[in-house]
Design a protein around this motif. Structure first.
Motif, short mmCIF file in Angstrom:
data_model
loop_
_atom_site.label_atom_id
_atom_site.label_comp_id
_atom_site.label_asym_id
_atom_site.label_seq_id
_atom_site.Cartn_x
_atom_site.Cartn_y
_atom_site.Cartn_z
N ILE A 63 0.86 -1.19 0.00
CA ILE A 63 0.00 0.00 0.00
C ILE A 63 0.89 1.23 0.00
O ILE A 63 1.76 1.37 0.86
CB ILE A 63 -0.89 0.06 1.26
CG1 ILE A 63 -1.66 -1.24 1.47
CG2 ILE A 63 -1.83 1.27 1.19
CD1 ILE A 63 -2.73 -1.51 0.47
N ASN A 64 0.66 2.13 -0.95
CA ASN A 64 1.41 3.39 -0.96
C ASN A 64 0.60 4.48 -0.27
O ASN A 64 -0.36 5.01 -0.83
CB ASN A 64 1.74 3.82 -2.39
CG ASN A 64 2.63 5.06 -2.41
OD1 ASN A 64 3.26 5.39 -1.42
ND2 ASN A 64 2.67 5.74 -3.54
N GLY A 65 1.00 4.83 0.94
CA GLY A 65 0.33 5.88 1.68
C GLY A 65 1.19 7.12 1.84
O GLY A 65 0.84 8.02 2.58
N THR A 66 2.31 7.16 1.11
CA THR A 66 3.20 8.31 1.22
C THR A 66 2.91 9.31 0.11
O THR A 66 2.47 8.93 -0.98
CB THR A 66 4.68 7.88 1.13
OG1 THR A 66 5.51 9.04 1.19
CG2 THR A 66 4.98 7.14 -0.16
N ASP A 67 3.15 10.60 0.37
CA ASP A 67 2.99 11.60 -0.68
C ASP A 67 4.35 12.10 -1.17
O ASP A 67 4.42 13.12 -1.87
CB ASP A 67 2.13 12.77 -0.20
CG ASP A 67 2.70 13.47 1.03
OD1 ASP A 67 3.81 13.11 1.46
OD2 ASP A 67 2.01 14.36 1.57
N ASP A 68 5.40 11.36 -0.84
CA ASP A 68 6.74 11.73 -1.30
C ASP A 68 7.05 11.00 -2.60
O ASP A 68 6.95 9.78 -2.69
CB ASP A 68 7.79 11.37 -0.25
CG ASP A 68 9.19 11.72 -0.73
OD1 ASP A 68 9.54 12.91 -0.74
OD2 ASP A 68 9.93 10.79 -1.12
N LEU A 69 7.43 11.76 -3.64
CA LEU A 69 7.67 11.17 -4.95
C LEU A 69 8.80 10.16 -4.92
O LEU A 69 8.69 9.07 -5.49
CB LEU A 69 7.97 12.27 -5.97
CG LEU A 69 8.32 11.79 -7.39
CD1 LEU A 69 7.16 11.04 -8.01
CD2 LEU A 69 8.75 12.97 -8.26
N GLY A 70 9.91 10.49 -4.27
CA GLY A 70 11.04 9.58 -4.24
C GLY A 70 10.69 8.25 -3.59
O GLY A 70 11.01 7.18 -4.13
N ALA A 71 10.02 8.30 -2.44
CA ALA A 71 9.62 7.07 -1.77
C ALA A 71 8.67 6.26 -2.64
O ALA A 71 8.75 5.03 -2.69
CB ALA A 71 8.96 7.41 -0.44
N SER A 72 7.77 6.93 -3.33
CA SER A 72 6.83 6.24 -4.21
C SER A 72 7.55 5.54 -5.36
O SER A 72 7.22 4.39 -5.71
CB SER A 72 5.79 7.22 -4.77
OG SER A 72 4.99 7.75 -3.74
N LEU A 73 8.53 6.22 -5.95
CA LEU A 73 9.28 5.59 -7.04
C LEU A 73 10.00 4.34 -6.56
O LEU A 73 10.00 3.31 -7.24
CB LEU A 73 10.29 6.58 -7.62
CG LEU A 73 9.73 7.80 -8.36
CD1 LEU A 73 10.87 8.67 -8.87
CD2 LEU A 73 8.84 7.38 -9.52
N LEU A 74 10.62 4.43 -5.38
CA LEU A 74 11.30 3.26 -4.82
C LEU A 74 10.31 2.13 -4.62
O LEU A 74 10.58 0.96 -4.98
CB LEU A 74 11.97 3.63 -3.51
CG LEU A 74 12.66 2.50 -2.75
CD1 LEU A 74 13.80 1.91 -3.56
CD2 LEU A 74 13.15 2.99 -1.39
#
Length: 295
Positions: free
Chosen positions: A122-133
């Motif tokens: 589940i992606n609950g982050t709004d940080d682009l870098g963390a999402s890409l990882l």
């Protein structure tokens, strides 16, 4: 552990929505949630109460007063606490038998192991870098990612390993760039591409103050968030996670859909030809909105 707790009694009202065999599968499941604040927290609460047996939680932030308006694990007495740790403690008050593993800033060092251990991400982050990882590693390891758009309307989408990731599907200028080496221009352009998608494929513009939305696009204001929208979105994500664990059909694909509670309808993405015609018009509109607020 409370002497009166039993998993069977705790989940007895679930039976009928799920079978007893499916409930056992939920008990044995592992879900990795990256970002335990707004949408991620609401998703976690639903999964915990549904009886998921193991959660892996990652967050780098601490609860603050402004989180009280929407983040389900933020209370007056959790302000200042690490979000994932506070969330773990409260989840264990729901189900003392569940296993909750917590990571902070170091989660990125363990991303492959965490995702490998999970049945679904589940992606609950709004940080682009963390999402890409998250997306890049999930594709490598064959895991589905459940996500939502930065939208005034609740939304949900499910990306399988063979599907185009948001980075590819929305045309982020990040291909070939390490997740932790992004420029401010790349971040701003990626957010603009996401905003374009939301505006093209939903009626979101009718349900938010557009002057304030322009400030968000310009990067001079934090994203607006409202409890009914955020909690509804997290609940939709939890449904998709449960579908994935139980092998049921997903209601959303990698393009997703939007739920409009104001009109009582689901809004599906437009066909590609119409979207292609609308996209440059919407982009110009967004840039005009952002211009007065640009630093």
């Amino acid at each position: 552990m409370s002497s009166i707790f039993s998993y069977e009694a705790f989940t007895t009202r679930n039976i009928g929505f799920v079978t007893e065999a499916e409930q056992r599968r939920l008990q044995q499941a592992t879900v990795f949630v990256c970002g335990t604040g707004g949408m991620g927290g609401a998703c976690i609460q639903a999964l915990a109460r549904a009886g998921v047996g193991h959660l892996i939680l990652a967050d780098i932030d601490h609860f603050e007063v402004s989180n009280l308006n929407r983040q389900v694990f933020c209370f007056a007495d959790t302000i200042g606490m690490h979000k994932a740790e506070a969330t773990r403690d409260l989840c264990l008050k729901i189900n003392p038998e569940m296993t909750v593993t917590v990571f902070g800033h170091d989660w990125t060092d363990h991303a492959e192991a965490l995702i490998a251990d999970a049945d679904v991400v589940i992606n609950g982050t709004d940080d682009l870098g963390a999402s890409l990882l998250l997306y890049r590693v999930s594709r490598k390891l064959g895991r589905k990612v459940i996500d939502a758009y930065a939208s005034p309307l609740p939304s949900v989408y499910v990306t399988r390993p063979q599907d185009p990731m948001p980075e590819e599907r929305l045309g982020y200028p990040t291909a070939g760039t390490a997740w932790n080496a992004l420029t401010s221009h790349q971040r701003a352009e990626a957010f603009l591409r996401e905003a374009e998608y939301v505006m093209v494929h939903s009626s979101s513009r009718h349900h938010v103050d557009l002057s304030l939305a322009g400030e968000v696009v310009a990067g001079t204001r934090s994203r607006m968030s409202f409890a009914p929208m955020v909690i509804s979105t997290g609940t939709l994500m939890a449904y998709e996670a449960i579908h994935a664990v139980l092998g049921r059909p997903q209601s959303a694909d990698c393009r997703g859909w939007f739920f409009n509670p104001h009109a009582g309808r689901v809004e599906h993405p437009r066909n590609r030809l119409v979207a292609a015609l609308l996209r440059p018009v919407v982009r110009r509109y967004l840039l005009r909105l952002a211009a007065p607020a640009a630093p």
